[in-house]
Design a protein around this motif. Sequence first.
Motif, mmCIF file in Angstrom:
data_model
loop_
_atom_site.group_PDB
_atom_site.id
_atom_site.type_symbol
_atom_site.label_atom_id
_atom_site.label_comp_id
_atom_site.label_asym_id
_atom_site.label_seq_id
_atom_site.Cartn_x
_atom_site.Cartn_y
_atom_site.Cartn_z
ATOM 1 N N MET A 1 0.876 -1.040 -0.058
ATOM 2 C CA MET A 1 0.021 0.096 -0.081
ATOM 3 C C MET A 1 0.911 1.144 -0.212
ATOM 4 N N SER A 2 0.244 2.267 -0.646
ATOM 5 C CA SER A 2 0.596 3.839 -0.378
ATOM 6 C C SER A 2 0.125 4.422 0.669
ATOM 7 N N VAL A 3 0.482 4.238 1.874
ATOM 8 C CA VAL A 3 -0.435 4.417 3.168
ATOM 9 C C VAL A 3 0.607 4.999 4.220
ATOM 10 N N GLN A 4 0.032 5.954 5.260
ATOM 11 C CA GLN A 4 0.666 6.548 6.205
ATOM 12 C C GLN A 4 0.894 5.542 7.439
ATOM 13 N N CYS A 5 -0.184 4.891 7.622
ATOM 14 C CA CYS A 5 -0.593 4.127 8.931
ATOM 15 C C CYS A 5 -0.704 2.577 8.624
ATOM 16 N N PRO A 6 0.466 1.988 8.666
ATOM 17 C CA PRO A 6 0.200 0.644 8.060
ATOM 18 C C PRO A 6 -0.423 -0.594 9.180
ATOM 19 N N HIS A 7 -0.039 0.053 10.407
ATOM 20 C CA HIS A 7 -0.821 -0.871 11.379
ATOM 21 C C HIS A 7 -2.358 -0.491 11.632
ATOM 22 N N MET A 8 -2.706 0.753 11.442
ATOM 23 C CA MET A 8 -4.075 0.942 11.382
ATOM 24 C C MET A 8 -4.760 0.370 10.070
ATOM 25 N N SER A 9 -4.285 0.146 8.973
ATOM 26 C CA SER A 9 -4.834 -0.560 7.864
ATOM 27 C C SER A 9 -4.738 -2.006 8.201
ATOM 28 N N LYS A 10 -3.612 -2.460 8.840
ATOM 29 C CA LYS A 10 -3.908 -3.983 9.081
ATOM 30 C C LYS A 10 -5.110 -4.197 9.753
ATOM 31 N N HIS A 11 -5.286 -3.578 10.821
ATOM 32 C CA HIS A 11 -6.588 -3.744 11.586
ATOM 33 C C HIS A 11 -7.736 -3.673 10.676
ATOM 34 N N LEU A 12 -7.968 -2.532 9.902
ATOM 35 C CA LEU A 12 -9.237 -2.275 9.145
ATOM 36 C C LEU A 12 -9.255 -3.341 8.269
ATOM 37 N N TYR A 13 -8.273 -3.967 7.601
ATOM 38 C CA TYR A 13 -8.799 -4.932 6.669
ATOM 39 C C TYR A 13 -8.954 -6.255 7.007
ATOM 40 N N ALA A 14 -8.154 -6.522 8.366
ATOM 41 C CA ALA A 14 -8.597 -7.603 8.889
ATOM 42 C C ALA A 14 -10.175 -7.757 9.538
ATOM 43 N N LYS A 15 -10.458 -6.509 10.197
ATOM 44 C CA LYS A 15 -11.749 -6.476 10.575
ATOM 45 C C LYS A 15 -12.830 -6.556 9.537
ATOM 46 N N HIS A 16 -12.782 -5.795 8.663
ATOM 47 C CA HIS A 16 -13.906 -5.782 7.666
ATOM 48 C C HIS A 16 -13.877 -6.845 6.637
ATOM 49 N N LEU A 17 -12.750 -7.573 6.452
ATOM 50 C CA LEU A 17 -12.681 -8.914 5.599
ATOM 51 C C LEU A 17 -12.773 -10.227 6.514
ATOM 52 N N GLY A 18 -13.150 -9.955 7.670
ATOM 53 C CA GLY A 18 -13.268 -11.076 8.582
ATOM 54 C C GLY A 18 -12.141 -11.772 8.759
ATOM 55 N N LEU A 19 -10.926 -11.517 8.810
ATOM 56 C CA LEU A 19 -9.602 -12.180 8.790
ATOM 57 C C LEU A 19 -9.082 -12.217 10.219
ATOM 58 N N GLU B 1 -6.294 -10.866 12.479
ATOM 59 C CA GLU B 1 -5.438 -9.607 12.194
ATOM 60 C C GLU B 1 -4.126 -10.120 12.355
ATOM 61 N N ASN B 2 -3.669 -11.293 13.092
ATOM 62 C CA ASN B 2 -2.305 -11.620 12.771
ATOM 63 C C ASN B 2 -1.703 -12.249 11.604
ATOM 64 N N LYS B 3 -2.764 -12.386 10.745
ATOM 65 C CA LYS B 3 -2.545 -13.009 9.374
ATOM 66 C C LYS B 3 -2.531 -12.011 8.216
ATOM 67 N N VAL B 4 -2.659 -10.852 8.575
ATOM 68 C CA VAL B 4 -2.594 -9.436 7.784
ATOM 69 C C VAL B 4 -1.375 -8.820 7.725
ATOM 70 N N ARG B 5 -0.634 -8.574 6.829
ATOM 71 C CA ARG B 5 0.649 -8.046 6.659
ATOM 72 C C ARG B 5 0.641 -6.739 5.851
ATOM 73 N N VAL B 6 0.859 -5.558 6.209
ATOM 74 C CA VAL B 6 0.826 -4.436 5.581
ATOM 75 C C VAL B 6 2.518 -3.915 5.000
ATOM 76 N N ILE B 7 2.597 -3.709 3.690
ATOM 77 C CA ILE B 7 4.212 -3.504 3.309
ATOM 78 C C ILE B 7 3.933 -2.159 2.695
ATOM 79 N N CYS B 8 4.677 -0.943 3.071
ATOM 80 C CA CYS B 8 4.747 0.086 2.561
ATOM 81 C C CYS B 8 6.249 0.440 1.923
ATOM 82 N N LYS B 9 6.513 0.478 0.887
ATOM 83 C CA LYS B 9 7.941 0.769 0.390
ATOM 84 C C LYS B 9 7.914 2.332 0.248
ATOM 85 N N ASP B 10 8.192 2.768 -0.858
ATOM 86 C CA ASP B 10 8.433 4.235 -0.922
ATOM 87 C C ASP B 10 7.135 4.917 -1.104
#
Length: 793
Positions: free
Chosen positions: A226-244, A246-255
């Motif tokens: 993702m091109s995102v400012q808050c990786p851990h926030m996004s990790k939580h949101l996608y886990a919550k709303h996709l029913g996953l 959270e420990n199995k969601v990884r967010v990677i922000c390069k440049d």
Amino acid sequence: MSDRSAVSVLDTPNSYIGRSVSRPNAKRLAQGRATYVDDIMLPRMVHLAFCRSPYAHAEILSIDGTAALALPGVLRVVTMADLQDYCTPWVGVLDHLKGIKSAPQWPLANGKVFFQGEPVVAIVASNRAIAEDAADLIEVDYKELPPVTDAETALDPDTPVIHPELGDNLCFERSIDSGDVDAAFASAAVVVEESFHFNRHTAVTLEPRSIICDYNPADENLTLHMSVQCPHMSKHLYAKHLGLDENKVRVICKDIGGSFGLKIHTYSDEMAAGALTVMLGRPVKFIADRLESFVTDIHARDHRVTAKMAFAQDGEVTAVEMDDITGIGPYSVYPRSSGIEMNQVVNLTAGPYKHLNYRVRARAVFQNKGVMCQYRGVGHPIAVAVGEALVDKGAAALGMDPAEVRRRSFIPDDAYPYTSPSGAIYERQSHRQSLDKLVTIMDYEGLRREQRALRERGVYRGIGFASLIEVTNPSPAFYGVGGARIASQDGCTIRLDPTGGITCATGVTEQGQGTETIIAQIAASAVGVAPGQVRVITGDTDVVPYGGGTWASRGAGIGGEAALQAGKELRRNILEVAGAILQTAPENLDVRDGMIVDAKGFNERMPLAELGRLVYFRGDTLPDGLQPELVATKHYVSRSYPFAFTNAAHACLAEVDVETGLVSLLKYWVVEDCGTVINPLLVAEQTRGGVVQGIGAALYEECLYSPEGQMINGSMADYLVPMAAEMPEIYVDHVTTPTETSELGAKGVGEAGTAGAPGAVMNAINDALEPFDTRLSHMPFTPDKILRALGKT
């Protein structure tokens, strides 16, 4: 409170804090070797495009994707009915914003559309071009509904209610009535009043919103590039709303190619990409193009403000009254809510001044326009522009110098900690010192003499001031208290590598502002190595400690403090091991320039590389009972105050051509107090960049809508942004008041330039036009508005 006594890390010649160190990523970026989301290619990856609503408000009667699905290369044509089992809706409310409400929002339109550009159908194809071609073949039958576009009439009884289940178009309302406002106005020597209109604008980042969602059904892991400012926030949101899990969601922000607040929000099209990767079990890529970005990225600063200010005969501000109505689009944006910007306007208007009488009513209302939420400065530019314009208008009515009126009205230096009429608590500010330094470096008296002389020749120049307060280093009182899982703490893990280098993992993200640089400087200073020996890792939730990411100018103050404490802990561990090896007490040793040395005399005893070699590869040679620990993790969260408020004084010199209405910005000055300055060059460039964005709001940028809710300038051909050739020389200087809530003493700096510039530019233009007895208060100040004010159109 922190221990700031004998802070050797900050004060010794070995410290890199306070030096203009070059960015470690500069060479890679300059050579074009950055990795953005669009550079990433994954096996079996598919591409996503959307059929978007052409209407601001309509009911969806039917959708026919037959022709699109028949196009070679198209894999799926998906509506919200198809995604119901893969993604839950979200609602952008915070518990501490009492009474805030919003309707549920879905990845795709669910029966109705509420703004132009809302995604209705998702097309998955083998490449983006095919997906876009297929989107043109989608047939959607709409029944248009009356759009609500005017914020000022959104609450009228005869205005349609966008979401009938909510009862009205009011999202959030807040009122303050502090002191005796009526008595203060009744006894005032001068009362001034003004109506302000701030047009919407948007971030226009170099890298648009971008995401690759990669779900592995075998292990139920989801990886998000993702091109995102808050990786851990996004990790939580996608886990919550996709029913996953959270420990199995990884967010990677390069440049990350710029953010400015744009990339801290939940967007329907990005959530749709997440739902589709779970549905398909394949990587799904979505890159917003520039045209769809204009109608789907968050907008900011759509405010109509009426305000008045009372003054005593000596020029002191005695009372403020204000009404603010802001249009936020059809939803409160999740998870930070669209009430925060308005709340900041309420909290910060006339913030530098000691008046005790404050009455404000502010309302955020729903409209059928694009959503509006946090953007660089978050309400500060509105609050500063309103308060500072009234100060200048009051000074003119009193026949006093505007700088002197500010001096007489500032909160006294001996009044801190100070609680404002809005309830904000200021630890310490330097308004008078900042303004005094500002008028000196700009040669204020000389500019006034020049202004008078030029007016005699028909040249109209103006000088505009703006004093401001900026919210930085937010505590859990910002979002955590409202129920949002947005971390206010941040962490840093630092380890000594076998080669003697340092690896530093931080939860704060790098998006062009220099996070990697300042963390390297702080870690290097804390451990005792050169910044070039420090490698900084950011943006990967599987690697870095849990943290809040980058927002609200928190990177240096929160992330930097965590890095300082982790570095100091590692240094202690290093000296304990070195003392055991060298058979001396740890306090007899020090670390300087990557070398273990005697604390007195600095005789070299052992390179860090040798210590690393022994610990990692020859543990058999270490003294019995010694268990080396060459990794340290520390976290930091601000607790003593809800925020660390920084402050600044701005001044602008502008020239207005009264025949063409064109504004030329000649010079701009900022005196900034951001506490401890870690890297003067980065602070100056952050301030300059912020000023340029503020100038954009003042002179160029606006999202223009038709009465039907159609954005009519949504392209780079029509939407103006500030360019280098039009920008003035921007001079940056400092007053330093470190926060005592941390050892580092750093406050934030990323948004103060944006916060002050619109008000300073507005005041400069109005000062230039003073001989014509006219004032402007509708941003941006385009040539046609200036000519209308002069009666020339």
